[in-house]
Design a protein around this motif. Structure first.
Motif, mmCIF file in Angstrom:
data_model
loop_
_atom_site.group_PDB
_atom_site.id
_atom_site.type_symbol
_atom_site.label_atom_id
_atom_site.label_comp_id
_atom_site.label_asym_id
_atom_site.label_seq_id
_atom_site.Cartn_x
_atom_site.Cartn_y
_atom_site.Cartn_z
ATOM 1 N N ILE A 97 0.787 -1.511 0.321
ATOM 2 C CA ILE A 97 0.179 0.081 0.165
ATOM 3 C C ILE A 97 0.954 1.206 -0.366
ATOM 4 O O ILE A 97 0.388 2.176 -1.132
ATOM 5 C CB ILE A 97 -0.961 0.695 1.387
ATOM 6 N N CYS A 98 2.027 1.320 0.056
ATOM 7 C CA CYS A 98 2.771 2.172 1.304
ATOM 8 C C CYS A 98 3.643 2.720 -0.500
ATOM 9 O O CYS A 98 3.923 3.744 -0.890
ATOM 10 C CB CYS A 98 4.401 2.282 1.871
ATOM 11 N N ARG A 99 3.459 1.598 -1.098
ATOM 12 C CA ARG A 99 4.081 1.520 -2.903
ATOM 13 C C ARG A 99 3.662 1.897 -3.305
ATOM 14 O O ARG A 99 4.210 3.600 -3.994
ATOM 15 C CB ARG A 99 4.947 0.275 -3.203
ATOM 16 N N ALA A 100 2.579 1.793 -3.364
ATOM 17 C CA ALA A 100 1.265 2.408 -4.670
ATOM 18 C C ALA A 100 0.849 4.284 -3.805
ATOM 19 O O ALA A 100 0.541 4.727 -4.745
ATOM 20 C CB ALA A 100 0.111 1.571 -4.311
ATOM 21 N N ALA A 101 1.024 3.733 -2.811
ATOM 22 C CA ALA A 101 0.442 5.463 -2.191
ATOM 23 C C ALA A 101 1.834 6.398 -2.471
ATOM 24 O O ALA A 101 1.295 7.607 -2.538
ATOM 25 C CB ALA A 101 0.619 5.920 -0.755
ATOM 26 N N ALA A 102 3.169 5.731 -2.651
ATOM 27 C CA ALA A 102 3.540 6.856 -3.141
ATOM 28 C C ALA A 102 3.974 7.188 -4.426
ATOM 29 O O ALA A 102 4.420 8.661 -5.185
ATOM 30 C CB ALA A 102 5.404 6.575 -2.771
ATOM 31 N N GLN A 103 3.296 5.923 -5.262
ATOM 32 C CA GLN A 103 3.397 6.514 -6.902
ATOM 33 C C GLN A 103 2.447 7.328 -6.694
ATOM 34 O O GLN A 103 2.072 8.062 -8.192
ATOM 35 C CB GLN A 103 3.708 4.963 -7.364
ATOM 36 N N GLN A 104 1.504 6.785 -5.846
ATOM 37 C CA GLN A 104 0.107 7.919 -6.540
ATOM 38 C C GLN A 104 -0.034 9.384 -5.705
ATOM 39 O O GLN A 104 -1.165 9.949 -6.156
ATOM 40 C CB GLN A 104 -1.327 7.171 -6.121
ATOM 41 N N SER A 105 0.959 9.615 -4.935
ATOM 42 C CA SER A 105 1.263 10.902 -3.973
ATOM 43 C C SER A 105 0.265 10.734 -2.793
ATOM 44 O O SER A 105 -0.750 11.940 -3.046
ATOM 45 C CB SER A 105 1.230 11.890 -5.033
ATOM 46 N N VAL A 106 -0.225 9.987 -2.411
ATOM 47 C CA VAL A 106 -1.223 9.484 -1.345
ATOM 48 C C VAL A 106 -0.063 10.008 -0.424
ATOM 49 O O VAL A 106 0.420 8.618 0.209
ATOM 50 C CB VAL A 106 -2.018 8.557 -2.075
ATOM 51 N N PRO A 107 -0.362 11.038 0.803
ATOM 52 C CA PRO A 107 0.654 11.597 1.922
ATOM 53 C C PRO A 107 -0.391 10.153 2.645
ATOM 54 O O PRO A 107 -1.420 10.037 3.010
ATOM 55 C CB PRO A 107 -0.076 11.895 2.521
ATOM 56 N N VAL A 108 0.173 9.502 4.205
ATOM 57 C CA VAL A 108 -0.231 8.374 4.476
ATOM 58 C C VAL A 108 -0.201 9.151 6.519
ATOM 59 O O VAL A 108 1.182 9.473 6.529
ATOM 60 C CB VAL A 108 0.234 6.766 5.138
ATOM 61 N N PHE A 109 -1.015 8.118 7.052
ATOM 62 C CA PHE A 109 -0.893 8.764 8.740
ATOM 63 C C PHE A 109 -0.207 7.335 9.699
ATOM 64 O O PHE A 109 -0.765 5.996 9.382
ATOM 65 C CB PHE A 109 -2.094 9.613 9.027
ATOM 66 N N LEU A 110 0.404 7.679 10.649
ATOM 67 C CA LEU A 110 0.648 6.414 11.416
ATOM 68 C C LEU A 110 0.229 6.891 12.569
ATOM 69 O O LEU A 110 0.165 6.853 13.221
ATOM 70 C CB LEU A 110 1.958 6.389 11.084
ATOM 71 N N PHE A 111 -0.893 5.890 13.277
ATOM 72 C CA PHE A 111 -1.255 5.699 14.042
ATOM 73 C C PHE A 111 -0.823 4.284 14.949
ATOM 74 O O PHE A 111 -1.763 3.438 14.407
ATOM 75 C CB PHE A 111 -2.876 6.075 14.084
ATOM 76 N N GLY A 112 -1.008 5.213 16.433
ATOM 77 C CA GLY A 112 -0.839 3.193 17.420
ATOM 78 C C GLY A 112 1.283 3.367 17.343
ATOM 79 O O GLY A 112 1.991 4.176 17.441
ATOM 80 N N SER A 113 1.141 2.586 18.579
ATOM 81 C CA SER A 113 2.319 2.065 19.360
ATOM 82 C C SER A 113 3.136 2.837 19.927
ATOM 83 O O SER A 113 2.583 3.704 20.464
ATOM 84 C CB SER A 113 2.980 1.372 18.080
ATOM 85 N N THR A 114 4.499 2.761 20.148
ATOM 86 C CA THR A 114 4.943 3.847 20.372
ATOM 87 C C THR A 114 5.706 4.592 20.024
ATOM 88 O O THR A 114 6.210 4.786 18.662
ATOM 89 C CB THR A 114 5.974 3.257 21.852
ATOM 90 N N GLU A 115 6.710 5.958 20.477
ATOM 91 C CA GLU A 115 7.359 7.095 19.844
ATOM 92 C C GLU A 115 8.292 6.224 18.919
ATOM 93 O O GLU A 115 8.480 6.712 18.099
ATOM 94 C CB GLU A 115 7.757 8.356 20.688
ATOM 95 N N GLU A 116 9.268 5.457 19.810
ATOM 96 C CA GLU A 116 10.312 4.872 19.419
ATOM 97 C C GLU A 116 9.795 4.239 17.663
ATOM 98 O O GLU A 116 11.158 4.068 17.002
ATOM 99 C CB GLU A 116 10.599 3.903 20.673
ATOM 100 N N VAL A 117 9.088 3.111 18.160
ATOM 101 C CA VAL A 117 8.366 2.278 16.830
ATOM 102 C C VAL A 117 8.090 3.003 15.751
ATOM 103 O O VAL A 117 8.481 2.952 14.840
ATOM 104 C CB VAL A 117 6.845 1.648 17.287
ATOM 105 N N LEU A 118 7.422 3.824 16.369
ATOM 106 C CA LEU A 118 6.743 4.838 15.170
ATOM 107 C C LEU A 118 7.659 5.847 14.085
ATOM 108 O O LEU A 118 8.302 6.205 12.524
ATOM 109 C CB LEU A 118 5.482 6.213 15.350
ATOM 110 N N SER A 119 8.647 6.324 15.290
ATOM 111 C CA SER A 119 10.107 6.961 14.578
ATOM 112 C C SER A 119 11.128 5.503 13.465
ATOM 113 O O SER A 119 11.149 6.449 12.769
ATOM 114 C CB SER A 119 10.551 7.602 15.913
#
Length: 268
Positions: A97-119
Motif C-alpha cells: 500500500i505504501c509503495r502504491a501510495a508513493a506512486q500516486q502521491s497519497v500521504p499516509v498517517f501512522l497511528f498507534g504503538s510507541t514514539e520509538e516504534v513510530l520513529s
C-alpha cells in the motif's frame, strides 16, 4: 487480480482476495476520499470475533477483511474452493500500500504503538519509498479515549492531509478503532497490528518457510511463550474444530451478523 468478494469463515466474512486487488481497492478509496475499514485477520483475529458477538458485528461491517494467516487462506480454499495461491499478510500489505501510495502521491498517517516504534517505522518507510509522504504520526495513549480526545484525534488525522491511516494497536483494539472511526474520517483505516514493530526492526518475523507452512504462530510462541501460550493453546484447536464442523455443515452455515456494540470503547 483476484477479488471474489466475502466468504463465510466461521461466521466471519473474509474477502477472497490477493495483494493486487486489495491494494487497488485501498488506493481507489484514498484517491476518492472515501471512508473504508480494512483489516488482515489471522486465526486469533477470526476467533476473537467468533467468541464475542459484538466484535463479530464489527468485523462483519468492515469493507475489506484480508486473509492474513495461512490457515485462514486454507479455510477459504477448503470451504469455498477459492484457490487462493497466497495469503494477504498484513506487514507485506502495508508495504505494498505504501509503495502504491508513493506512486500516486497519497500521504499516509501512522497511528498507534510507541514514539520509538513510530520513529523507526517512519525511517524504514522513507528509506524504502523516498517519495512517500508521511503526513503525521501519533503514538497510542494505551487507554480508552474520552469523547473529546476522540474528536481531537479525528481532527488531527483529517487535518494532516493524509489519504490513508495505518492503525497499529494490536488485535482486537485496532479493529475497534477502525470500526468506530470509519465514518469520521474520509480515508481508508488499515488495521495492521504487528506490521509497525516488524518494520521498525523491534519484533522478529518468522522465516519464510515457516510462514509458508502456517507455522508463524510457533515462531512467535517460542519468542513470547508467557504471553502467547494461552492464546495458541485455546484458539488454534478451537479454530480447527469449528472449521471441520463448518465443512461438514454442522456449524457456521451462514455468516453471523453478530450483535451491535452497546457502547463505544475506542482505545487509542
Amino acid at each position: 487480480m483476484i477479488d471474489l468478494g466475502k466468504r463465510n469463515v466461521l461466521g466471519i466474512g473474509v474477502n477472497a482476495i490477493d495483494y493486487e486487488s486489495a491494494v487497488a481497492r485501498v488506493i481507489d478509496a484514498a484517491i476518492g476520499r472515501q471512508p473504508m475499514s480494512v483489516t488482515a485477520l489471522a486465526v486469533h483475529g477470526v476467533m476473537t470475533g467468533v467468541t464475542d458477538p459484538e466484535h463479530q458485528y464489527r468485523l462483519n461491517q468492515f469493507d475489506l477483511v484480508c486473509p492474513d494467516g495461512q490457515p485462514v487462506r486454507w479455510a477459504l480454499n477448503l470451504l469455498h474452493g477459492c484457490q487462493l495461491a497466497d495469503r494477504v499478510y498484513g506487514p507485506d500489505l502495508t508495504l505494498e500500500i505504501c509503495r502504491a501510495a508513493a506512486q500516486q502521491s497519497v500521504p499516509v498517517f501512522l497511528f498507534g504503538s510507541t514514539e520509538e516504534v513510530l520513529s523507526r517505522f517512519s525511517d524504514t518507510l522513507c528509506r524504502r519509498f523516498p517519495s512517500l509522504r508521511i503526513a503525521g504520526t501519533r503514538s497510542s495513549r494505551f487507554r480508552t479515549l474520552s469523547q473529546r480526545e476522540r474528536d481531537e484525534l479525528a481532527e488531527e488525522i483529517h487535518s494532516s492531509g493524509a489519504g490513508i491511516c495505518f492503525v497499529g494497536l494490536g488485535c482486537p483494539r485496532q479493529e475497534v478503532f477502525a470500526y468506530e472511526m470509519r465514518d469520521r474520517l474520509d480515508m481508508p483505516l488499515i488495521a495492521v497490528g504487528a506490521a509497525f514493530a516488524f518494520h521498525a526492526g523491534m519484533l522478529a518475523q518468522a522465516p519464510p518457510w515457516m510462514q509458508r507452512h502456517g507455522l508463524e504462530w510457533l515462531f512467535r510462541l517460542a519468542h513470547e511463550p508467557k504471553r502467547l501460550f494461552k492464546r495458541y493453546l485455546t484458539t488454534n484447536p478451537a479454530f480447527l474444530v469449528r472449521l471441520a464442523l463448518q465443512k461438514l455443515g454442522l456449524m457456521h452455515r451462514h455468516q453471523d451478523p453478530g450483535r451491535p456494540p452497546q457502547r463505544d470503547v475506542l482505545f487509542g
